[in-house]
Scaffold this active site. Structure first.
Site, short mmCIF file in Angstrom:
data_model
loop_
_atom_site.label_atom_id
_atom_site.label_comp_id
_atom_site.label_asym_id
_atom_site.label_seq_id
_atom_site.Cartn_x
_atom_site.Cartn_y
_atom_site.Cartn_z
N LYS A 48 0.96 -1.08 -0.16
CA LYS A 48 0.00 0.00 0.01
C LYS A 48 0.75 1.35 0.00
O LYS A 48 1.52 1.31 0.80
CB LYS A 48 -0.86 -0.15 1.43
CG LYS A 48 -1.74 1.42 1.28
CD LYS A 48 -2.67 0.96 2.65
CE LYS A 48 -3.32 2.71 2.93
NZ LYS A 48 -4.27 2.63 3.88
C1 R5P Z 1 -2.65 4.25 6.92
O1 R5P Z 1 -1.39 4.23 7.46
C2 R5P Z 1 -3.73 4.69 7.78
O2 R5P Z 1 -3.85 4.07 8.86
C3 R5P Z 1 -5.00 4.64 6.68
O3 R5P Z 1 -5.19 3.27 6.48
C4 R5P Z 1 -4.29 5.21 5.43
O4 R5P Z 1 -3.94 6.49 5.59
C5 R5P Z 1 -5.66 5.26 4.23
O5 R5P Z 1 -6.52 6.20 4.68
P1 R5P Z 1 -6.71 7.42 4.04
O6 R5P Z 1 -7.22 7.19 2.79
O7 R5P Z 1 -7.62 8.35 5.03
O8 R5P Z 1 -5.34 8.13 4.11
#
Ligand code: R5P
Length: 293
Positions: free
Chosen positions: A205
């Site tokens: 990710k």
């Molecule tokens: C990752 O480190 C966070 O915990 C979230 O999963 C990530 O930031 C995705 O969320 P957002 O789309 O709000 O950035």
């Protein structure tokens, strides 16, 4: 045991037909993995499109109650029809999510800091593999901090998770963190994604960036793109479209869905891009039509 009375003699062996289960596995870099790993990956990535819509609602693991996620029990059921995978903490999942949801589970497995800390890069592997198995997790999400103070311990967390994941056939998703002081350049993302894949992560990710196609090409496992800070819906859909066009195998989006005043319609528009080949323009038109109904 089956009733033996009236048993028919087996004779339909199709001896002229080649063995049918010979296809290469459709998830990048997963061809040589065990059946159980592939089963979990198929719970994450749709076989037809090859892609996934993950909904990230794990923010509470260091932010506590987050705007838009105050009531997980109310937010999540509405979004479920448009989501393939729920990415959350075991606490949130066990307390607020119906186990009969039929979705994949990306279990947030590291923790250790809160938004009160100046340096957020020090985490531990906080979930025992036995509990991940009890949760029927389809992957373990491990935060990593390449180039930050906590790099060593976060890569140790990742490596431990990969060792345990290999033992029990649970994939690991390496999450690339970007801190205040950390660069967001193609060079950084190429470095970080490749390191995590080389250490054994099965999914990465990360964030979208310039030259994203090169980041994808250099990474031997599928990349899903994080949403990041809340953007106007049209821009968030362009981010999603560019990510998929650039080779991402999905989005792992949080705030750009749950902080939208039209979260359900936004998640549906994201789904159109991820699984149905919509452009950002088409998805935004779909979004506007849906909110104006
Ligand atoms: C990752 O480190 C966070 O915990 C979230 O999963 C990530 O930031 C995705 O969320 P957002 O789309 O709000 O950035």
């Amino acid at each position: 045991m089956a009733d033996l009375e009236g048993v028919k003699i087996a004779k339909d062996y199709h001896v002229d037909v080649p063995f049918a289960n010979n296809e290469p596995f459709y998830v990048k870099g997963a061809n040589n993995l065990d059946w159980g790993m592939k089963k979990h990956l198929s719970n994450i990535f749709n076989k037809k499109s090859g892609n996934t819509v993950m909904f990230a609602f794990d923010h509470g693991y260091f932010m506590g109650s987050t705007a838009g996620l105050e009531r997980l029990d109310l937010v999540i059921p509405k979004l479920l029809p448009n989501i393939d995978v729920l990415m959350g903490t075991r606490g949130a999942l066990r307390t607020c999510v119906d186990p009969a949801n039929g979705k994949g589970i990306a279990l947030r497995a590291t923790s250790g800091s809160s938004m009160l800390n100046e340096d957020l890069s020090h985490e531990v592997l906080a979930v025992d593999i036995e509990d991940a198995i009890r949760m029927n997790a389809d992957c373990l999400a491990i935060q990593t901090f390449i180039g930050a103070d906590g790099q060593l311990s976060s890569l140790e967390n990742l490596s431990k998770a990969v060792n345990l994941g290999q033992r029990y056939s649970i994939p690991v998703m390496g999450v690339v963190a970007v801190g205040k002081q950390m660069e967001r350049t193609p060079r950084f993302f190429k470095l970080a994604t490749r390191i995590l894949a080389e250490l054994g992560a099965n999914i990465i990710k990360t964030y979208y960036c310039e030259d994203f196609e090169e980041v994808v090409a250099a990474c031997p496992v599928p990349i899903v793109v994080a949403g990041g800070k809340k953007l106007p819906e049209e821009e968030a859909l362009t981010l999603a479209y560019n990510s998929i066009k650039g080779g991402a195998k999905g989005l792992d989006m949080g705030r750009n869905i749950f902080q939208s005043t039209h979260a359900v319609e936004m998640s549906a528009a994201i789904r159109k891009i991820v699984h149905e080949g919509y452009t950002d323009k088409e998805a935004y038109e779909f979004f506007q039509d849906a909110i104006n109904k």
